[in-house]
Write a protein that holds these residues in place. Structure first.
Motif, PDB file in Angstrom:
ATOM      1  N   GLU A 161      34.361  31.506  20.152  1.00  0.00           N
ATOM      2  CA  GLU A 161      36.285  30.850  20.218  1.00  0.00           C
ATOM      3  C   GLU A 161      36.439  31.222  18.686  1.00  0.00           C
ATOM      4  O   GLU A 161      37.454  30.584  18.672  1.00  0.00           O
ATOM      5  CB  GLU A 161      35.721  29.475  19.577  1.00  0.00           C
ATOM      6  CG  GLU A 161      34.727  29.660  21.152  1.00  0.00           C
ATOM      7  CD  GLU A 161      35.948  29.321  22.230  1.00  0.00           C
ATOM      8  OE1 GLU A 161      36.553  29.240  21.903  1.00  0.00           O
ATOM      9  OE2 GLU A 161      34.922  29.446  23.093  1.00  0.00           O
ATOM     10  N   TRP A 209      39.535  33.173  16.306  1.00  0.00           N
ATOM     11  CA  TRP A 209      40.726  34.013  16.349  1.00  0.00           C
ATOM     12  C   TRP A 209      41.314  33.265  14.723  1.00  0.00           C
ATOM     13  O   TRP A 209      41.260  32.446  14.115  1.00  0.00           O
ATOM     14  CB  TRP A 209      41.808  33.002  16.913  1.00  0.00           C
ATOM     15  CG  TRP A 209      41.897  31.797  17.161  1.00  0.00           C
ATOM     16  CD1 TRP A 209      41.801  30.487  17.211  1.00  0.00           C
ATOM     17  CD2 TRP A 209      43.495  30.709  16.626  1.00  0.00           C
ATOM     18  NE1 TRP A 209      41.824  29.471  17.167  1.00  0.00           N
ATOM     19  CE2 TRP A 209      42.958  29.522  16.781  1.00  0.00           C
ATOM     20  CE3 TRP A 209      44.281  32.170  15.851  1.00  0.00           C
ATOM     21  CZ2 TRP A 209      43.807  28.583  16.383  1.00  0.00           C
ATOM     22  CZ3 TRP A 209      45.462  31.064  15.652  1.00  0.00           C
ATOM     23  CH2 TRP A 209      44.812  29.618  15.838  1.00  0.00           C
ATOM     24  N   PRO A 242      49.621  33.259  15.405  1.00  0.00           N
ATOM     25  CA  PRO A 242      48.173  33.935  16.239  1.00  0.00           C
ATOM     26  C   PRO A 242      48.348  35.379  15.823  1.00  0.00           C
ATOM     27  O   PRO A 242      49.228  35.475  15.915  1.00  0.00           O
ATOM     28  CB  PRO A 242      48.683  33.155  17.119  1.00  0.00           C
ATOM     29  CG  PRO A 242      48.562  32.262  17.178  1.00  0.00           C
ATOM     30  CD  PRO A 242      49.412  32.672  15.940  1.00  0.00           C
ATOM     31  N   HIS A 257      39.715  30.292  12.493  1.00  0.00           N
ATOM     32  CA  HIS A 257      40.013  29.443  13.642  1.00  0.00           C
ATOM     33  C   HIS A 257      39.167  29.674  14.245  1.00  0.00           C
ATOM     34  O   HIS A 257      38.954  30.362  15.015  1.00  0.00           O
ATOM     35  CB  HIS A 257      41.781  28.679  13.610  1.00  0.00           C
ATOM     36  CG  HIS A 257      42.875  29.118  13.196  1.00  0.00           C
ATOM     37  ND1 HIS A 257      43.894  28.507  13.231  1.00  0.00           N
ATOM     38  CD2 HIS A 257      43.505  29.775  12.333  1.00  0.00           C
ATOM     39  CE1 HIS A 257      44.196  28.588  12.363  1.00  0.00           C
ATOM     40  NE2 HIS A 257      44.256  29.430  12.363  1.00  0.00           N
ATOM     41  N   THR A 275      38.750  26.878  16.665  1.00  0.00           N
ATOM     42  CA  THR A 275      38.573  25.477  17.455  1.00  0.00           C
ATOM     43  C   THR A 275      40.712  25.666  18.231  1.00  0.00           C
ATOM     44  O   THR A 275      41.251  26.648  17.101  1.00  0.00           O
ATOM     45  CB  THR A 275      38.820  24.563  17.401  1.00  0.00           C
ATOM     46  OG1 THR A 275      39.785  23.806  15.859  1.00  0.00           O
ATOM     47  CG2 THR A 275      37.117  23.443  17.144  1.00  0.00           C
ATOM     48  N   GLU A 276      40.642  25.343  19.479  1.00  0.00           N
ATOM     49  CA  GLU A 276      42.275  24.975  19.730  1.00  0.00           C
ATOM     50  C   GLU A 276      43.120  26.912  19.780  1.00  0.00           C
ATOM     51  O   GLU A 276      43.902  26.722  19.369  1.00  0.00           O
ATOM     52  CB  GLU A 276      43.049  24.429  17.927  1.00  0.00           C
ATOM     53  CG  GLU A 276      42.814  22.782  18.593  1.00  0.00           C
ATOM     54  CD  GLU A 276      43.555  21.553  16.461  1.00  0.00           C
ATOM     55  OE1 GLU A 276      44.400  22.808  16.239  1.00  0.00           O
ATOM     56  OE2 GLU A 276      43.423  21.513  16.851  1.00  0.00           O
ATOM     57  N   TRP A 277      42.426  27.128  20.328  1.00  0.00           N
ATOM     58  CA  TRP A 277      42.446  28.409  21.115  1.00  0.00           C
ATOM     59  C   TRP A 277      44.576  28.205  21.429  1.00  0.00           C
ATOM     60  O   TRP A 277      44.393  27.678  21.955  1.00  0.00           O
ATOM     61  CB  TRP A 277      42.094  29.118  22.042  1.00  0.00           C
ATOM     62  CG  TRP A 277      42.172  30.102  21.506  1.00  0.00           C
ATOM     63  CD1 TRP A 277      42.759  31.179  23.044  1.00  0.00           C
ATOM     64  CD2 TRP A 277      41.006  31.707  21.653  1.00  0.00           C
ATOM     65  NE1 TRP A 277      42.850  32.195  23.327  1.00  0.00           N
ATOM     66  CE2 TRP A 277      41.947  32.253  22.316  1.00  0.00           C
ATOM     67  CE3 TRP A 277      40.049  32.157  20.381  1.00  0.00           C
ATOM     68  CZ2 TRP A 277      41.175  34.532  21.933  1.00  0.00           C
ATOM     69  CZ3 TRP A 277      39.746  33.386  20.313  1.00  0.00           C
ATOM     70  CH2 TRP A 277      40.520  34.066  20.564  1.00  0.00           C
ATOM     71  N   VAL A 279      46.191  29.008  23.312  1.00  0.00           N
ATOM     72  CA  VAL A 279      46.814  30.556  25.337  1.00  0.00           C
ATOM     73  C   VAL A 279      47.442  30.387  25.339  1.00  0.00           C
ATOM     74  O   VAL A 279      47.706  31.818  26.066  1.00  0.00           O
ATOM     75  CB  VAL A 279      45.592  29.181  25.987  1.00  0.00           C
ATOM     76  CG1 VAL A 279      44.015  28.494  25.419  1.00  0.00           C
ATOM     77  CG2 VAL A 279      46.576  27.744  26.121  1.00  0.00           C
ATOM     78  N   LYS A 282      41.626  34.916  25.349  1.00  0.00           N
ATOM     79  CA  LYS A 282      40.385  34.199  25.929  1.00  0.00           C
ATOM     80  C   LYS A 282      39.600  35.184  25.745  1.00  0.00           C
ATOM     81  O   LYS A 282      39.170  36.640  26.308  1.00  0.00           O
ATOM     82  CB  LYS A 282      40.079  33.850  26.355  1.00  0.00           C
ATOM     83  CG  LYS A 282      39.762  32.024  26.257  1.00  0.00           C
ATOM     84  CD  LYS A 282      40.030  30.939  24.861  1.00  0.00           C
ATOM     85  CE  LYS A 282      38.498  30.531  25.100  1.00  0.00           C
ATOM     86  NZ  LYS A 282      38.467  29.808  24.242  1.00  0.00           N
TER      87      LYS A 282
END
Length: 317
Positions: free
Chosen positions: A72, A74, A81, A135, A137-139, A141, A146
């Motif tokens: 998960e 990133w 990102p 991070h 969480t809070e990918w 998208v 993913k």
């Protein structure tokens, strides 16, 4: 460039690395951003997802949710990102703001040591180590695909890029598709282990297929901060424009294709001259590439592991 010089250049490219300082995002840290940073000297040709298991293990005691999967994870730089399927060196050249190295004199990339002024050196030291944020969480998208815990997504992305490069070089992906299972496995393991001899044992088969010459050269040009839509007033943070075109090893005059002739053909407004950079420069592996560089030589010795020349176009001040 002679075979000996090409081999020397390739070793320099594979020896390139970037010091990284990675911190856990404060919103996921149970000690309110007081976790220790993770420090590593990481190969330019490698990929950020390879770091995720180590980062998860390092920060697990600081995570609010330590049971979250490492897949998960990133990374970001200044809230942008980072695309995990881009090599780390390309990401650094795109986003860090680092001043590229300049050749000390005329000649091809890697033939001479770069000459960097004291001012530029101080600016580089201010940027290094490159400070990233991890991070879990809070990918994002809308910006990143993913990942999976088994690493299949990263593997498949890399292999698809290798196939695209092979198709451009030969007009067909038959060469890479005809690799044995052992060769295909070895190619991927050479990237995971960052092992140049292991890589070359397979890559030479891709670059020198029997009975054929290279038809086109796999080159991608990256223009940072390009506005993705004419309706937007300002470019989105981290936005890029990626340009591709068919680049032959030689011109119609049978003269070798140089970087200057290629860029003049693809981006004539930015490169009005084939010989001298007037408005912009091409950066590869952190160094400005002379416009006189032979593109086929670069493809044989200075590509990233996926077979592509990923060139960042930087405007001149």
């Amino acid at each position: 460039m002679s075979g000996r010089n090409l081999s020397s250049l390739q070793k320099k490219v594979w020896g390139g690395s970037i010091p990284l300082e990675i911190r856990l995002v404060s919103s996921e840290c149970r000690t309110f951003d007081h976790s220790d940073p993770y420090l590593i000297q990481f190969p330019r040709l490698s990929y950020l997802p390879f770091l995720l298991p180590r980062l998860h293990a390092f920060f697990s005691s600081f995570l609010i949710d330590p049971d979250v999967s490492f897949s998960e994870g990133w990374l970001s730089y200044e809230d942008v990102p980072l695309k995990w399927h881009y090599p780390v060196g390309l990401l650094y050249d795109l986003y860090s703001g680092s001043e590229p190295a300049y050749p000390a004199g005329r000649g091809n990339l890697g033939t001479k040591e770069p000459s960097v002024s004291n001012e530029e050196s101080r600016a580089e030291n201010d940027i290094l180590p490159w400070q990233l944020t991890v991070h879990f969480t809070e990918w994002p998208v809308e910006q990143l695909f993913k990942l999976d815990a088994e690493g299949r997504v990263l593997h498949d992305s890399f292999i698809n890029s290798v196939k695209e490069a092979d198709f451009l070089r030969n007009g067909t992906a038959k060469v890479v598709m005809s690799l044995s299972k052992d060769d295909s496995t070895q190619l991927w393991q050479s990237v995971e282990k960052h092992d140049l001899p292991m890589f070359n044992a397979v890559n030479q088969k891709l670059l020198n297929p029997q009975g054929s010459n290279l038809r086109h050269l796999p080159v991608k040009l990256y223009l940072p901060h390009a506005t993705p839509s004419i309706t937007e007033e300002k470019p989105m943070p981290g936005s890029l424009r990626v340009v591709q075109a068919l680049i032959t090893p030689a011109l119609s005059s049978r003269q070798p294709q140089t970087l200057g002739t290629a860029l003049n053909s693809i981006l004539p407004t930015l490169f009005p001259s084939r010989r001298s950079p007037l408005l912009a420069q091409a950066v590869l592996h952190g160094a400005v590439v002379p416009l006189s560089a032979n593109v086929e030589d670069l493809v044989r010795a200075a590509t990233y592991a996926d077979g592509w020349l990923h060139l960042v176009i930087v405007m001149m001040s």
